[in-house]
Design an enzyme around this catalytic site. Structure first.
Site, PDB file in Angstrom:
ATOM      1  N   SER A 125       0.808  -1.181   0.003  1.00  0.00           N
ATOM      2  CA  SER A 125      -0.350   0.224  -0.515  1.00  0.00           C
ATOM      3  C   SER A 125       0.583   1.294  -0.344  1.00  0.00           C
ATOM      4  O   SER A 125       2.181   1.630   0.342  1.00  0.00           O
ATOM      5  CB  SER A 125      -1.346  -0.512   1.130  1.00  0.00           C
ATOM      6  OG  SER A 125      -1.729   1.069   1.112  1.00  0.00           O
ATOM      7  N   TYR A 151      -2.724  -1.091  11.175  1.00  0.00           N
ATOM      8  CA  TYR A 151      -2.665  -2.311   9.606  1.00  0.00           C
ATOM      9  C   TYR A 151      -1.511  -1.409   8.558  1.00  0.00           C
ATOM     10  O   TYR A 151      -1.392  -2.366   8.101  1.00  0.00           O
ATOM     11  CB  TYR A 151      -3.988  -1.435   9.240  1.00  0.00           C
ATOM     12  CG  TYR A 151      -4.112  -1.461   6.947  1.00  0.00           C
ATOM     13  CD1 TYR A 151      -4.651  -2.596   7.145  1.00  0.00           C
ATOM     14  CD2 TYR A 151      -3.762  -0.603   6.953  1.00  0.00           C
ATOM     15  CE1 TYR A 151      -4.193  -2.754   5.702  1.00  0.00           C
ATOM     16  CE2 TYR A 151      -3.594  -0.760   5.444  1.00  0.00           C
ATOM     17  CZ  TYR A 151      -3.851  -2.416   4.570  1.00  0.00           C
ATOM     18  OH  TYR A 151      -3.876  -2.185   3.360  1.00  0.00           O
ATOM     19  N   LYS A 155       1.663  -3.377   6.659  1.00  0.00           N
ATOM     20  CA  LYS A 155       1.944  -3.214   5.448  1.00  0.00           C
ATOM     21  C   LYS A 155       3.866  -3.292   5.886  1.00  0.00           C
ATOM     22  O   LYS A 155       4.137  -4.181   4.086  1.00  0.00           O
ATOM     23  CB  LYS A 155       1.473  -2.827   4.747  1.00  0.00           C
ATOM     24  CG  LYS A 155       0.251  -2.852   4.741  1.00  0.00           C
ATOM     25  CD  LYS A 155      -0.327  -4.265   3.324  1.00  0.00           C
ATOM     26  CE  LYS A 155      -1.639  -4.665   3.219  1.00  0.00           C
ATOM     27  NZ  LYS A 155      -1.957  -5.796   3.030  1.00  0.00           N
TER      28      LYS A 155
HETATM   29  P1  NAD Z   1     -10.606  -7.884   1.190  1.00  0.00           P
HETATM   30  O1  NAD Z   1     -11.492  -7.651   2.746  1.00  0.00           O
HETATM   31  O2  NAD Z   1     -11.856  -7.740   0.537  1.00  0.00           O
HETATM   32  O3  NAD Z   1     -10.900  -8.961   0.767  1.00  0.00           O
HETATM   33  C1  NAD Z   1      -9.391  -9.858   1.887  1.00  0.00           C
HETATM   34  C2  NAD Z   1      -9.783 -10.815   1.962  1.00  0.00           C
HETATM   35  O4  NAD Z   1      -8.764 -11.757   2.158  1.00  0.00           O
HETATM   36  C3  NAD Z   1     -11.426 -11.349   2.028  1.00  0.00           C
HETATM   37  O5  NAD Z   1     -12.419 -12.281   1.196  1.00  0.00           O
HETATM   38  C4  NAD Z   1     -11.035 -11.921   3.324  1.00  0.00           C
HETATM   39  O6  NAD Z   1     -12.356 -13.319   4.182  1.00  0.00           O
HETATM   40  C5  NAD Z   1      -9.915 -12.778   2.567  1.00  0.00           C
HETATM   41  N1  NAD Z   1      -9.535 -13.182   4.601  1.00  0.00           N
HETATM   42  C6  NAD Z   1      -8.334 -11.832   5.575  1.00  0.00           C
HETATM   43  N2  NAD Z   1      -8.298 -12.707   6.593  1.00  0.00           N
HETATM   44  C7  NAD Z   1      -8.063 -14.279   6.100  1.00  0.00           C
HETATM   45  C8  NAD Z   1      -7.507 -15.314   6.457  1.00  0.00           C
HETATM   46  N3  NAD Z   1      -6.306 -15.464   7.485  1.00  0.00           N
HETATM   47  N4  NAD Z   1      -7.498 -16.326   5.502  1.00  0.00           N
HETATM   48  C9  NAD Z   1      -8.274 -16.973   4.194  1.00  0.00           C
HETATM   49  N5  NAD Z   1      -9.286 -15.976   3.642  1.00  0.00           N
HETATM   50  C10 NAD Z   1      -9.294 -14.191   4.709  1.00  0.00           C
HETATM   51  O7  NAD Z   1      -9.696  -6.755   1.086  1.00  0.00           O
HETATM   52  P2  NAD Z   1      -9.454  -5.241  -0.666  1.00  0.00           P
HETATM   53  O8  NAD Z   1      -9.869  -4.308  -0.296  1.00  0.00           O
HETATM   54  O9  NAD Z   1     -10.156  -6.865  -1.476  1.00  0.00           O
HETATM   55  O10 NAD Z   1      -8.029  -5.783   0.308  1.00  0.00           O
HETATM   56  C11 NAD Z   1      -6.964  -7.195  -0.654  1.00  0.00           C
HETATM   57  C12 NAD Z   1      -5.373  -6.095   0.042  1.00  0.00           C
HETATM   58  O11 NAD Z   1      -5.180  -5.287  -0.839  1.00  0.00           O
HETATM   59  C13 NAD Z   1      -4.797  -7.151   1.402  1.00  0.00           C
HETATM   60  O12 NAD Z   1      -4.035  -7.055   1.868  1.00  0.00           O
HETATM   61  C14 NAD Z   1      -5.115  -5.082   1.259  1.00  0.00           C
HETATM   62  O13 NAD Z   1      -4.476  -4.845   2.716  1.00  0.00           O
HETATM   63  C15 NAD Z   1      -5.208  -4.296   0.161  1.00  0.00           C
HETATM   64  N6  NAD Z   1      -4.631  -3.037  -0.125  1.00  0.00           N
HETATM   65  C16 NAD Z   1      -6.295  -2.433  -0.652  1.00  0.00           C
HETATM   66  C17 NAD Z   1      -6.893  -1.627   0.209  1.00  0.00           C
HETATM   67  C18 NAD Z   1      -7.731  -0.730  -0.406  1.00  0.00           C
HETATM   68  O14 NAD Z   1      -8.432  -0.127  -0.024  1.00  0.00           O
HETATM   69  N7  NAD Z   1      -8.974  -1.466  -0.696  1.00  0.00           N
HETATM   70  C19 NAD Z   1      -5.326  -0.580  -0.446  1.00  0.00           C
HETATM   71  C20 NAD Z   1      -3.845  -0.658  -0.141  1.00  0.00           C
HETATM   72  C21 NAD Z   1      -3.711  -2.784  -0.457  1.00  0.00           C
HETATM   73  C1  WQD Z   2      -9.868   9.680   1.649  1.00  0.00           C
HETATM   74  C2  WQD Z   2     -10.011  10.775   1.419  1.00  0.00           C
HETATM   75  C3  WQD Z   2     -10.701  11.061   3.758  1.00  0.00           C
HETATM   76  C4  WQD Z   2     -14.563   9.029   3.992  1.00  0.00           C
HETATM   77  C5  WQD Z   2      -6.904   3.998   3.265  1.00  0.00           C
HETATM   78  C6  WQD Z   2      -6.319   3.661   3.873  1.00  0.00           C
HETATM   79  C7  WQD Z   2      -4.369   3.250   3.111  1.00  0.00           C
HETATM   80  C8  WQD Z   2      -5.490   2.536   1.685  1.00  0.00           C
HETATM   81  C9  WQD Z   2      -7.029   3.240   1.455  1.00  0.00           C
HETATM   82  C10 WQD Z   2      -5.778  -0.176   2.431  1.00  0.00           C
HETATM   83  C11 WQD Z   2      -9.424  11.360   2.954  1.00  0.00           C
HETATM   84  C12 WQD Z   2     -11.443  11.337   2.812  1.00  0.00           C
HETATM   85  C13 WQD Z   2     -12.775   9.819   3.917  1.00  0.00           C
HETATM   86  C14 WQD Z   2     -15.648  10.330   4.565  1.00  0.00           C
HETATM   87  C15 WQD Z   2     -13.791  11.875   4.538  1.00  0.00           C
HETATM   88  N1  WQD Z   2      -6.138   1.029   2.502  1.00  0.00           N
HETATM   89  N2  WQD Z   2     -12.762  10.780   3.879  1.00  0.00           N
HETATM   90  N3  WQD Z   2     -14.907  11.533   5.006  1.00  0.00           N
HETATM   91  O1  WQD Z   2      -7.187   7.514   4.042  1.00  0.00           O
HETATM   92  O2  WQD Z   2      -6.353   7.451   0.896  1.00  0.00           O
HETATM   93  O3  WQD Z   2      -6.022   5.494   2.355  1.00  0.00           O
HETATM   94  O4  WQD Z   2      -7.600   3.587   2.126  1.00  0.00           O
HETATM   95  O5  WQD Z   2      -5.685  -1.255   2.340  1.00  0.00           O
HETATM   96  O6  WQD Z   2      -3.944   2.209   3.344  1.00  0.00           O
HETATM   97  O7  WQD Z   2      -5.435   4.183   5.138  1.00  0.00           O
HETATM   98  O8  WQD Z   2      -8.612   6.710   1.908  1.00  0.00           O
HETATM   99  O9  WQD Z   2     -11.257   6.234   1.340  1.00  0.00           O
HETATM  100  O10 WQD Z   2     -10.239   6.636   3.547  1.00  0.00           O
HETATM  101  O11 WQD Z   2     -10.135   8.560   2.390  1.00  0.00           O
HETATM  102  O12 WQD Z   2     -13.568  12.615   3.808  1.00  0.00           O
HETATM  103  O13 WQD Z   2     -16.318   9.531   5.154  1.00  0.00           O
HETATM  104  O14 WQD Z   2     -11.882  10.845   1.496  1.00  0.00           O
HETATM  105  O15 WQD Z   2     -10.546  12.490   4.871  1.00  0.00           O
HETATM  106  O16 WQD Z   2      -8.797  12.723   2.464  1.00  0.00           O
HETATM  107  P1  WQD Z   2      -7.415   6.717   2.555  1.00  0.00           P
HETATM  108  P2  WQD Z   2     -10.423   6.835   1.892  1.00  0.00           P
END
Ligand code: NAD
Ligand code: WQD
Length: 341
Positions: A125, A151, A155
């Site tokens: 991330s 969290y 990462k």
């Molecule tokens: P998500 O929660 O939708 O998907 C994660 C999946 O992993 C889920 O289906 C959950 O059931 C499964 N899971 C979690 N722990 C498990 C375990 N111990 N065993 C088996 N299954 C398990 O999340 P996402 O948004 O798809 O994110 C996927 C990855 O990307 C994560 O590692 C997250 O940290 C990373 N990521 C997400 C974002 C974001 O904003 N969504 C941003 C940066 C990084």
């Molecule tokens: C975006 C912008 C908020 C909600 C987080 C995690 C990052 C990654 C992605 C996953 C910010 C503003 C939000 C609301 C608002 N996660 N906001 N009102 O903070 O960039 O990142 O999610 O794995 O690690 O930190 O994303 O979507 O939460 O926020 O004003 O109700 O929207 O302040 O400026 P962020 P976000």
């Protein structure tokens, strides 16, 4: 057809990646215990691709159970998504986050060594960059800082664990993809994000407010040093993000030597919170109920990707726009309504 193990393949980013893997001729095998996902998504994958990927309902921290998957299938590479991801919850329950995210990763790495699997793509991330000092466009060489939440820190630690494992096992090919802000859904309306409880992320909160699940959106902070006073992020369409994983696997197929590297996966453009609201109102043709509130603690002011390295080495770049993503997210929210979700 190469088997790609997709941990967390029923989740938001995982399910879109499974679709793109199938579209590109790979055979994804899902491992997910559905703690944060729904079988509804598997049906959606099947509707889009006409394929029903082999799925194991397994906790990846359970090594014995995971080993069965490797014994039963010859795995070419692993895309490791499974983890917890809610920033606020991780502050309240740090051990829950460190356990799942780090034990999950080390179990996967142990299985890689045990079953001679070389290729790993890991979900990292942009949180590893923290608040950029000076220039807001970050490259993979920008300074990394300890993220403010457990969290985010999980990462950064995961990236270090992968690097150390590579140093001791130089035949491995390990890639960390640093996602910026994934938004949107599949344009078919068959799969998308299923946030449990009240979403923390901006776009799900916007679409859920517009459909009536919340009374109003609070915009966190109005006096940041940006043009309109609200924070700026690099929002990337989840389908583009999914395609980046396929490009990464294809890149690994062509690499003879072991390697450990990291890539930014973003569009290279920043969008403010108010710009997202304006775009949403235009696309959905309705007014959003929102108000300014206090700053959210720990928020980065402004960050966006320099994604040149991904283009030059992985041959990947974002093709869809923030408008496309908002349109698809709104379509998905309306689909969920039909399922009473
Ligand atoms: P998500 O929660 O939708 O998907 C994660 C999946 O992993 C889920 O289906 C959950 O059931 C499964 N899971 C979690 N722990 C498990 C375990 N111990 N065993 C088996 N299954 C398990 O999340 P996402 O948004 O798809 O994110 C996927 C990855 O990307 C994560 O590692 C997250 O940290 C990373 N990521 C997400 C974002 C974001 O904003 N969504 C941003 C940066 C990084
Ligand atoms: C975006 C912008 C908020 C909600 C987080 C995690 C990052 C990654 C992605 C996953 C910010 C503003 C939000 C609301 C608002 N996660 N906001 N009102 O903070 O960039 O990142 O999610 O794995 O690690 O930190 O994303 O979507 O939460 O926020 O004003 O109700 O929207 O302040 O400026 P962020 P976000």
């Amino acid at each position: 057809m190469k088997n790609i193990l997709v941990t967390g393949g029923a989740g938001y980013i995982g399910s879109h990646t499974v679709v793109e893997l199938i579209n590109s001729g790979f055979n994804p095998i899902i491992v997910d215990d559905f703690r944060n996902s729904d079988p509804l998504i598997l049906a959606g994958i099947e509707k889009i691709t006409n394929k029903e990927p082999l799925t194991y309902k397994i906790d990846i921290c359970n090594k014995e159970a995971l080993e069965i998957v490797f014994k039963e299938n010859q795995i070419y590479g692993i895309i490791h998504f499974a983890a917890y991801k809610a920033v606020g919850e991780s502050v309240e329950f740090p051990l829950k986050y460190y356990f799942n995210n780090l034990v999950g990763l080390t179990t996967i790495l142990e299985c890689m060594l045990e079953f001679s699997i070389e290729n790993l793509v890991f979900s990292s991330s942009c949180t590893v960059y923290g608040e950029p000092a000076g220039v807001k466009e970050v490259t993979e060489n920008s300074r990394k800082v300890k993220p403010s939440s457990p969290y985010g820190n999980s990462k950064l630690i995961s990236e270090n664990i992968i690097e150390d494992t590579f140093t001791a096992n130089k035949h491995l090919k390990t890639i960390c993809l640093r996602y910026f802000n994934p938004i949107g859904a599949h344009p078919s309306g068959q799969i998308g994000e299923l946030p449990h409880g009240k979403p923390n992320n901006l776009l799900p909160f916007v679409t859920q407010t517009a459909i009536g699940k919340h009374e109003k959106l609070t915009v966190f902070g109005r006096d940041y040093p940006t043009d309109d006073g609200t924070c700026i992020r690099d929002y990337i369409h989840v389908v583009d993000l999914a395609k980046a994983h396929v490009k990464t696997i294809k890149f690994l197929e062509n690499e003879a030597e072991g390697l450990n590297d990291a890539f930014n996966i973003g569009t290279g453009k920043g969008t403010s919170v108010l710009e997202i609201i304006k775009k949403f109102e235009k696309i959905s043709n309705q007014k959003l109920n929102w108000e300014f509130g206090k700053r959210r603690s720990g928020d980065v002011i402004e960050i966006y990707a320099n994604a040149k390295k991904s283009f030059e080495i992985l041959n990947w770049k974002a093709e869809l726009t923030v408008d496309d993503a908002i349109k698809d997210a709104w379509n998905w929210e309306n689909t969920l309504k039909k399922f009473n979700r």
